[in-house]
Design a protein around this motif. Structure first.
Motif, PDB file in Angstrom:
ATOM      1  N   ILE A 166      18.811   3.835   0.177  1.00 33.48           N
ATOM      2  CA  ILE A 166      17.954   4.432  -0.853  1.00 33.48           C
ATOM      3  C   ILE A 166      16.494   4.158  -0.494  1.00 33.48           C
ATOM      4  N   VAL A 167      15.647   5.193  -0.613  1.00 34.76           N
ATOM      5  CA  VAL A 167      14.200   4.973  -0.502  1.00 34.76           C
ATOM      6  C   VAL A 167      13.564   5.331  -1.846  1.00 34.76           C
ATOM      7  N   LEU A 168      12.798   4.397  -2.386  1.00 38.44           N
ATOM      8  CA  LEU A 168      12.085   4.607  -3.641  1.00 38.44           C
ATOM      9  C   LEU A 168      10.611   4.769  -3.304  1.00 38.44           C
ATOM     10  N   ALA A 169      10.040   5.890  -3.670  1.00 36.53           N
ATOM     11  CA  ALA A 169       8.665   6.192  -3.262  1.00 36.53           C
ATOM     12  C   ALA A 169       7.814   6.470  -4.497  1.00 36.53           C
ATOM     13  N   ASP A 170       6.932   5.530  -4.818  1.00 38.89           N
ATOM     14  CA  ASP A 170       6.122   5.636  -6.030  1.00 38.89           C
ATOM     15  C   ASP A 170       4.803   6.334  -5.688  1.00 38.89           C
ATOM     16  N   GLU A 171       4.665   7.565  -6.094  1.00 39.24           N
ATOM     17  CA  GLU A 171       3.461   8.366  -5.836  1.00 39.24           C
ATOM     18  C   GLU A 171       3.075   8.312  -4.355  1.00 39.24           C
TER      19      GLU A 171
END
Ligand SMILES: Nc1ncnc2c1ncn2[C@@H]1O[C@H](COP(=O)(O)OP(=O)(O)OP(=O)(O)O)[C@@H](O)[C@H]1O
Ligand SMILES: [Mg+2]
Length: 234
Positions: A166-171
């Protein structure tokens, strides 16, 4: 485990404020399957970062459950949560969080140092990740010598180098120009398609929205819309 990588059930998040609480997320129910390319969209303060932090085991729900890769987030010990993050989840923070005294190569390699990997294998993985983002020629540069878009690409390489599930990309494109944004989004799309990595974005950016295959709208801490985008408009 089936293909559900993220499951949120009746999830509520409250933060203590003064003598009371502020409710940042209310009764969130969501499921994401392996290989999704999904975005949390919504106005500032709607709860996007709060939700990404819980999915990434940096925080826990106040009520309800968050199950990520089969792990119930609230039940993990600190050590188990760190293991989940270090091995299976890549983060791309809005501010890049690069280490200024290290080179591009070392910044990316950093994500692998907690893994049991030979120096040789590490080198192969780092060079592959730099190739994904088009930065092999900058491996010896320090972040101060790079443009904003290049720093962001280093952050992406660092989040991807361990091939997380999983990759979580905040803005992720908040400070990038249009050309760099599209380049980065195309890189992520390729990684999503070729490696089956699940991406979850938080964004206000119209450019990012064009690429999303699923758009989850938040308002005041609630899911108000959940749309599957059928045709790729790019
Ligand atoms: N640690 C905290 N303590 C108290 N309130 C918090 C805390 N963290 C977030 N909040 C509040 O929860 C709400 C949601 O914040 P969050 O950072 O998730 O919003 P966001 O959708 O990511 O906004 P932005 O688009 O501006 O990044 C905001 O009103 C925020 O003030
Ligand atoms: Mg945010």
């Amino acid at each position: 485990m089936d293909d559900k990588v993220i499951q949120l059930q009746s999830l509520t998040k409250r933060f203590p404020v003064g003598n009371g609480y502020f409710t940042a997320l209310t009764d969130i129910n969501l499921e994401l399957q392996k290989g999704e390319f999904a975005g949390l969209v919504g106005p500032s303060g709607s709860g996007k970062t709060t939700l990404l932090n819980i999915i990434g085991s940096l925080d826990v729900p106040s009520e309800g459950t968050a199950t990520v890769l089969g792990n119930s987030i609230a039940q993990l010990s600190q050590k188990q949560a760190a293991h989940l993050r270090n091995h299976h989840i890549g983060f791309i923070f809005q501010t890049y969080n690069l280490l200024p005294v290290y080179t591009v190569y070392e910044n990316v390699e950093f994500a692998l140092l907690l893994q049991n990997m030979s120096a040789n294998d590490r080198r192969k993985s780092v060079m592959q990740a730099l190739e994904w983002v088009g930065l092999t020629d900058k491996e010896k540069s320090k972040p101060s010598m790079l443009s904003g878009g290049e720093c962001q690409r280093v952050a992406i390489a660092r989040s991807m180098v361990k091939k997380p599930q999983i990759v979580l990309a905040d803005e992720p494109t908040a400070n990038l120009d249009s050309k760099n944004s599209h380049h980065i989004l195309q890189t992520m799309q390729t990684l999503n398609e070729e490696l089956g990595v699940t991406f979850v974005f938080s964004t206000h950016d119209e450019k990012v929205m064009q690429y999303l295959k699923r758009k989850i709208s938040l308002a005041d801490g609630r899911v108000v819309k959940d749309e599957t985008v059928m045709a790729d408009s790019v």
